[in-house]
Enzyme design. Structure first.
Site, PDB file in Angstrom:
ATOM      1  N   ASP A  63       0.842  -1.192   0.000  1.00  0.00           N
ATOM      2  CA  ASP A  63       0.000   0.000   0.000  1.00  0.00           C
ATOM      3  C   ASP A  63       0.881   1.247   0.000  1.00  0.00           C
ATOM      4  O   ASP A  63       1.886   1.304   0.721  1.00  0.00           O
ATOM      5  CB  ASP A  63      -0.894   0.042   1.241  1.00  0.00           C
ATOM      6  CG  ASP A  63      -1.937  -1.063   1.255  1.00  0.00           C
ATOM      7  OD1 ASP A  63      -1.983  -1.860   0.296  1.00  0.00           O
ATOM      8  OD2 ASP A  63      -2.709  -1.126   2.229  1.00  0.00           O
ATOM      9  N   HIS A 209       3.750  -2.326   3.218  1.00  0.00           N
ATOM     10  CA  HIS A 209       3.575  -0.920   2.872  1.00  0.00           C
ATOM     11  C   HIS A 209       4.842  -0.368   2.214  1.00  0.00           C
ATOM     12  O   HIS A 209       5.954  -0.768   2.557  1.00  0.00           O
ATOM     13  CB  HIS A 209       3.245  -0.086   4.113  1.00  0.00           C
ATOM     14  CG  HIS A 209       1.921  -0.427   4.721  1.00  0.00           C
ATOM     15  ND1 HIS A 209       1.757  -1.520   5.532  1.00  0.00           N
ATOM     16  CD2 HIS A 209       0.717   0.185   4.619  1.00  0.00           C
ATOM     17  CE1 HIS A 209       0.478  -1.579   5.925  1.00  0.00           C
ATOM     18  NE2 HIS A 209      -0.168  -0.558   5.383  1.00  0.00           N
TER      19      HIS A 209
END
Length: 269
Positions: A63, A209
């Site tokens: 992400d 992430h």
């Protein structure tokens, strides 16, 4: 007199039995959802956490919603380690501000999904605003990559049945994860590696992430890749993983409604 008493008693017993059955059912639903077992009915909206398969395939997902110093090293590691298939979920404001990085992700052949527009909990928004958030991100990512995304990871992983229904109506699959690396907590590179490697399983979706707030992902990633490969895993995109077989999802049930029904039954005794 006795027969009248017996009729009243039988009615009371039946009522208690019905309430008991409702309570057992409700707790069963909570227990099933807690473990993310497949409980959704055919056609119901659902989020995808993993895919049941005997093949040792796994999807690394990243992400990005903030920063420009972490994506480069992560893309470089994936390329150097010849991990040609992974999925990046990009927020549209970040993408507009970092077109060069989006191009690097695209040119590396990685799959791009939507991480929405504003980084807010969609469950707090109206139906119209949810559609606006999804469609705005769709337009931005489509223009930048030349391909409309069909995978959506909601900000903060926040959703309910209403959000899922709207996303599905807009031809999106909502993607969650079975393994959370906790890299966003910066728990230490070795701890990140141990979490991912110990929890990994065939058909797994791993949450990582590439935002600047996750400061240790690039340190943990090479070890994650090496150790998973040593276990025989092949890296695939989320879309390829979904195509393996039917997906494992979780039906989003309204627990407040269930609890309210139980309380109404009890109060009626």
């Amino acid at each position: 007199m006795n027969s009248f008493f017996y009729v009243l008693s039988w009615k009371k017993i039946k009522r208690y039995l019905l309430v008991t059955a409702a309570v057992v059912f409700a707790f069963g639903v909570v227990y099933i959802e807690r473990d993310q077992i497949t409980v959704f009915s055919e056609g119901a909206p659902s989020a995808i956490y993993s895919v049941p398969t005997n093949k040792k395939v796994i999807a690394l997902t990243f992400d990005i919603s903030w920063g420009d110093t972490r994506p480069g090293p992560i893309i470089k590691i994936l390329n150097e380690k010849k991990v040609q298939k992974s999925t990046f979920f990009l927020s549209s404001p970040w993408s507009k501000s970092h077109p060069d990085i989006v191009k690097d992700i695209k040119d590396s052949g990685f799959e791009i999904g939507s991480h929405g527009h504003k980084h807010v909990n969609y469950t707090t928004l109206s139906d119209e605003e949810i559609r606006k958030q999804i469609s705005t991100a769709n337009s931005v990512l489509s223009d930048m990559t030349g391909k409309a995304p069909n995978l959506l990871r909601l900000p903060n992983g926040d959703f309910d049945k209403r959000v899922l229904r709207i996303a599905e109506s807009m031809n999106y699959k909502v993607i969650q994860w079975d393994t959370d690396s906790l890299d966003w907590k910066n728990i230490g590179a070795q701890n990140i590696v141990e979490r991912v490697v110990s929890k990994a399983h065939p058909g797994d979706i791993v949450l990582l992430h590439a935002s600047d707030s996750s400061k240790q992902t690039h340190e943990a990633l090479p070890l994650i890749i090496d150790q998973l490969r040593n276990q025989g895993y092949e890296f695939v995109t989320v879309s390829e993983l979904i195509n393996q077989t039917d997906t494992k999802g979780t039906d989003v049930r309204d627990q407040a409604l269930i609890q309210g029904s139980i309380e109404n039954d009890v109060s009626g005794l």
